[in-house]
Design a protein around this motif. Sequence first.
Motif, PDB file in Angstrom:
ATOM      1  N   GLN A 107     -20.572  10.774 -14.791  1.00 52.75           N
ATOM      2  CA  GLN A 107     -19.685  11.918 -14.618  1.00 52.75           C
ATOM      3  C   GLN A 107     -18.326  11.669 -15.276  1.00 52.75           C
ATOM      4  O   GLN A 107     -17.742  12.565 -15.897  1.00 52.75           O
ATOM      5  N   ILE A 108     -17.825  10.454 -15.174  1.00 51.36           N
ATOM      6  CA  ILE A 108     -16.552  10.115 -15.812  1.00 51.36           C
ATOM      7  C   ILE A 108     -16.667  10.249 -17.326  1.00 51.36           C
ATOM      8  O   ILE A 108     -15.776  10.786 -17.996  1.00 51.36           O
ATOM      9  N   ASP A 109     -17.775   9.769 -17.871  1.00 48.96           N
ATOM     10  CA  ASP A 109     -17.968   9.833 -19.324  1.00 48.96           C
ATOM     11  C   ASP A 109     -17.950  11.271 -19.838  1.00 48.96           C
ATOM     12  O   ASP A 109     -17.586  11.514 -20.993  1.00 48.96           O
ATOM     13  N   GLN A 110     -18.371  12.219 -18.991  1.00 42.76           N
ATOM     14  CA  GLN A 110     -18.382  13.626 -19.399  1.00 42.76           C
ATOM     15  C   GLN A 110     -17.005  14.272 -19.318  1.00 42.76           C
ATOM     16  O   GLN A 110     -16.809  15.375 -19.832  1.00 42.76           O
ATOM     17  N   SER A 111     -16.063  13.612 -18.674  1.00 47.19           N
ATOM     18  CA  SER A 111     -14.779  14.233 -18.359  1.00 47.19           C
ATOM     19  C   SER A 111     -13.739  13.976 -19.437  1.00 47.19           C
ATOM     20  O   SER A 111     -13.698  12.906 -20.038  1.00 47.19           O
ATOM     21  N   ARG A 112     -12.890  14.967 -19.647  1.00 47.00           N
ATOM     22  CA  ARG A 112     -11.755  14.813 -20.554  1.00 47.00           C
ATOM     23  C   ARG A 112     -10.464  14.594 -19.780  1.00 47.00           C
ATOM     24  O   ARG A 112      -9.559  13.903 -20.236  1.00 47.00           O
ATOM     25  N   ASP A 113     -10.353  15.194 -18.614  1.00 51.34           N
ATOM     26  CA  ASP A 113      -9.164  15.042 -17.771  1.00 51.34           C
ATOM     27  C   ASP A 113      -9.596  14.697 -16.354  1.00 51.34           C
ATOM     28  O   ASP A 113     -10.561  15.264 -15.839  1.00 51.34           O
ATOM     29  N   MET A 114      -8.867  13.780 -15.739  1.00 58.77           N
ATOM     30  CA  MET A 114      -9.133  13.422 -14.352  1.00 58.77           C
ATOM     31  C   MET A 114      -7.827  13.312 -13.589  1.00 58.77           C
ATOM     32  O   MET A 114      -6.827  12.835 -14.117  1.00 58.77           O
ATOM     33  N   TRP A 115      -7.894  13.764 -12.335  1.00 54.24           N
ATOM     34  CA  TRP A 115      -6.764  13.656 -11.423  1.00 54.24           C
ATOM     35  C   TRP A 115      -7.231  12.825 -10.229  1.00 54.24           C
ATOM     36  O   TRP A 115      -8.240  13.151  -9.599  1.00 54.24           O
ATOM     37  N   ILE A 116      -6.508  11.750  -9.928  1.00 55.45           N
ATOM     38  CA  ILE A 116      -6.922  10.827  -8.876  1.00 55.45           C
ATOM     39  C   ILE A 116      -5.804  10.670  -7.855  1.00 55.45           C
ATOM     40  O   ILE A 116      -4.629  10.557  -8.223  1.00 55.45           O
ATOM     41  N   TRP A 117      -6.187  10.662  -6.598  1.00 59.32           N
ATOM     42  CA  TRP A 117      -5.274  10.291  -5.511  1.00 59.32           C
ATOM     43  C   TRP A 117      -5.911   9.152  -4.731  1.00 59.32           C
ATOM     44  O   TRP A 117      -7.077   9.217  -4.350  1.00 59.32           O
ATOM     45  N   GLU A 118      -5.159   8.072  -4.524  1.00 57.89           N
ATOM     46  CA  GLU A 118      -5.618   6.971  -3.679  1.00 57.89           C
ATOM     47  C   GLU A 118      -4.477   6.575  -2.753  1.00 57.89           C
ATOM     48  O   GLU A 118      -3.350   6.337  -3.203  1.00 57.89           O
ATOM     49  N   GLU A 119      -4.787   6.514  -1.464  1.00 60.47           N
ATOM     50  CA  GLU A 119      -3.742   6.215  -0.488  1.00 60.47           C
ATOM     51  C   GLU A 119      -3.733   4.753  -0.050  1.00 60.47           C
ATOM     52  O   GLU A 119      -2.753   4.304   0.545  1.00 60.47           O
ATOM     53  N   ALA A 120      -4.794   3.999  -0.307  1.00 56.33           N
ATOM     54  CA  ALA A 120      -4.843   2.647   0.237  1.00 56.33           C
ATOM     55  C   ALA A 120      -5.404   1.607  -0.727  1.00 56.33           C
ATOM     56  O   ALA A 120      -5.442   0.429  -0.384  1.00 56.33           O
ATOM     57  N   VAL A 121      -5.833   2.016  -1.913  1.00 53.07           N
ATOM     58  CA  VAL A 121      -6.441   1.087  -2.855  1.00 53.07           C
ATOM     59  C   VAL A 121      -6.071   1.506  -4.271  1.00 53.07           C
ATOM     60  O   VAL A 121      -5.850   2.690  -4.539  1.00 53.07           O
TER      61      VAL A 121
END
Length: 283
Positions: A107-121
Amino acid sequence: MSTDYQQARTALGGRMRELRITCPDGKLTGPQLAGRLGWTHSKVYKLEGGKQTATHQDLRAWADATGHAGTYNELASRLAGFESHIRSWRRALADGFKPAQTSLTAQIDQSRDMWIWEEAVIPGLVQTADYARHVMMRYAQLLSPARDIEDAVRGRIERQKWLYQPGRKLYVLVWEAALRSLICPPSVLAAQLDRLTGIIGMDTIELGVVPFTASMKIVPANGFWIMDDRLVVAEDWHAELWLDDADNIALYMKAWNTLRESAVYGSDAHNVINAARRNLSSR
């Protein structure tokens, strides 16, 4: 567990019950079917009542035992339909960490833009190998025996090639807690923080840090990844949720943008990371 998921599981159970009572050689009772399968009769009723999720092996055995072998593909399709939205960690990790990561990497390989939120890692796309190893070890201690962690670490680092491909953009937010959580030895976390400072300014990454002192407009809950406008992957202790409907994607995008309002960038982010780094040096 989501209402949609439970409804789909209950519907699958209803279809399985229909096959049991329309057996070509006569209606089977639950105990009779259980006897054919070598199961407890409680398992039969839990599956039919939507209180337990069938495996593909369960569905194959059920179709054969009820004399409806040709319905296996239908049953498997129903199962795949709702398992693609919620993946139990215990089930996903049954064959090890590497297979569980393969579908996400696709799925990542298919993506051009990604938005990520991580609160503890620290997010996997910017983890060091040592840090990734310790994160996986912690999950293995909780959920599954550690069988293929080194393969999974290599796969996670290989995945980071995405960051260096033209036309890709990662928008990542981390809470300050992720910079200070000692889920690994201090020396490993120190190297990970150095890695973070090194990516500030890359044209394919926009790194924001939400300080402890920031005013929050939303509770900094569990981490999630948004891939283009087609998929959200959100994590909880028991499962990983894959959400591909427009309403949920819009909701998570709204949550990300709200969290972003509390973030700092550039030299200010650098200062927050360095403060966490200095704290490690004083230990």
